[in-house]
Write an enzyme that holds these catalytic residues in place. Sequence first.
Site, PDB file in Angstrom:
ATOM      1  N   ASP A   1      64.579  23.811   4.109  1.00 49.16           N
ATOM      2  CA  ASP A   1      63.303  23.649   4.237  1.00 49.16           C
ATOM      3  C   ASP A   1      63.051  24.550   5.511  1.00 49.16           C
ATOM      4  OD1 ASP A   1      60.552  23.142   5.262  1.00 49.16           O
ATOM      5  OD2 ASP A   1      60.644  20.986   4.890  1.00 49.16           O
TER       6      ASP A   1
ATOM      7  N   ASP B   1      54.339   2.229  -3.965  1.00 50.74           N
ATOM      8  CA  ASP B   1      53.628   0.814  -4.469  1.00 50.74           C
ATOM      9  C   ASP B   1      52.396   1.315  -5.219  1.00 50.74           C
ATOM     10  OD1 ASP B   1      52.819  -1.170  -5.137  1.00 50.74           O
ATOM     11  OD2 ASP B   1      52.524  -2.352  -3.071  1.00 50.74           O
TER      12      ASP B   1
ATOM     13  N   ASP C   1      66.907  29.097  -0.318  1.00 48.18           N
ATOM     14  CA  ASP C   1      68.144  28.805  -0.430  1.00 48.18           C
ATOM     15  C   ASP C   1      69.039  29.728   0.494  1.00 48.18           C
ATOM     16  OD1 ASP C   1      67.889  27.059  -2.447  1.00 48.18           O
ATOM     17  OD2 ASP C   1      67.813  28.785  -4.053  1.00 48.18           O
TER      18      ASP C   1
ATOM     19  N   HIS D   1      58.025  23.272 -10.191  1.00 50.60           N
ATOM     20  CA  HIS D   1      58.578  23.680  -8.689  1.00 50.60           C
ATOM     21  C   HIS D   1      57.749  24.819  -8.200  1.00 50.60           C
ATOM     22  CE1 HIS D   1      61.198  23.581  -5.306  1.00 50.60           C
ATOM     23  NE2 HIS D   1      61.825  22.845  -5.562  1.00 50.60           N
TER      24      HIS D   1
ATOM     25  N   THR E   1      75.661  17.531  12.418  1.00 49.92           N
ATOM     26  CA  THR E   1      74.755  16.691  11.892  1.00 49.92           C
ATOM     27  C   THR E   1      75.444  15.824  10.846  1.00 49.92           C
ATOM     28  OG1 THR E   1      73.645  18.347  10.344  1.00 49.92           O
ATOM     29  CG2 THR E   1      72.861  18.250  12.479  1.00 49.92           C
TER      30      THR E   1
END
Length: 463
Positions: free
Chosen positions: A298, A403, A320, A156, A266
């Site tokens: 984000d 895919d 955070d 991360h 939301t």
Amino acid sequence: MKVAVRNSCLVQPAEPTWSGSMPLSEIDQLGVLSHTPSIYVYRPPQDWAAPPRRIFETLRSSLSKALVIFYPLAGRLRWLPGSRLELDCNAGGARLIEAESGATLDDLGDFSPSPEYADLIPQVNYSTPMAEIPILLVQITKFRCGGVSLTCNTSHVVADGQSMLHFLFEWAALARGAAAGPPPVLDRRFLRAGEPAASGRRSDFGRELFDPPPVLIGETSDAGERRKETAVARLKLTAAQVENLKREANRTRTDGGGAAVKRPYTKFESIGGHIWRCASKARRHAAAQPTTLEICMDVRKHFHRLPPPPRKFFGNGVMDVFARGRSGEITAAPLGHAAALIREAIDSVTGDYVESMIDYWKGIEDFSQLQDLKGPGTNDGAFYGNPNLRFISWLGLPLHGLDFGWGKEIFMGPGAHDCDGDLLVIPSSDGDGSVTVAVCLQVACMEDFKKVFYEDLPFNSRL
């Protein structure tokens, strides 16, 4: 589940790439420093003909090409003074593992993350020196029924979920023989790594951000809660149930202090408020119990004083933030109150807030107290279990339709999700508006949580 490893190799970029030290931003290297696993599961079509060996070779060849474009994933991290990290772009390579299982996809049940499936995930030995640990590890596992799972375990520090999805879909395109799309933007100066802090900027964030999470009333530490056994569940909300949650939250809309607000809550805020209320009830908290909801957010769009990171920026753009309340108020008040607390935390993140936070981090001499170096399933670092929660949303991310040449996945989800308080909301793969809530709670609380999770839905959404 027993898995036999048949092959393991380091895959290096197919062509020479830029080499040297790449500075990391403060956002990159603060918080969890471990790898984050994700899993894609594929059921073979009736005309499935590709032998396991050809699948592995296709992945290896295309990964080698993808690492030319995303060369930071082939590098290694190394420590700097003050427990900071930098990225050594040395083409060391990504680990690719080929494995087989005697199980079938049906044995995976509803694909809930479970320690039983740990062997499907390439493991990281954190006792190894940091400079020797691959940033990206991938495992392809062939099942007895012919299906396969593809798991990626990615540091991360180097990339967040949005960046990794960019990489995965470009890799899949190369595996299918298609042309690669727009390349990633690898310049991390968009997040001002290595630059001096701006002088005179006010600190726009609250210092309580660095306070430890609350513990249960009457306890002096979280040690007892950390030791308790956990369970994982996947709970589905239909599109109608999600819309009714939003409607209920907005019917009781306030700013947290009782005043009405105009901007509707939301889907994220409504679902988060519902989960927070249900967890507080299931955990049987005292009314005065402080509780925190950690939200992974984000922040790319919040860089106003600088050129914002481009859409294809490859790195970390998440921070955070924390919603805080007391369990009695959260459970007694209408859903709109919990949603308001979440809204308040999210709205606090402005451009000034984010840039002030980065400036503050840059002035810290020793990062070690702010970092969480751990592997899945460990109990190190800050604890957001009882009485707290850690809420991550994948709503809006392009998760589905990966895919590699054998069709689209039948399932995509987190590879590990075994810490008390972890919550993840995943959109449906068929785009019907439904969502899945993956939740990890203590065994003693899980059945009560599942019960109240559906009982507390607005009446017309329970049908």
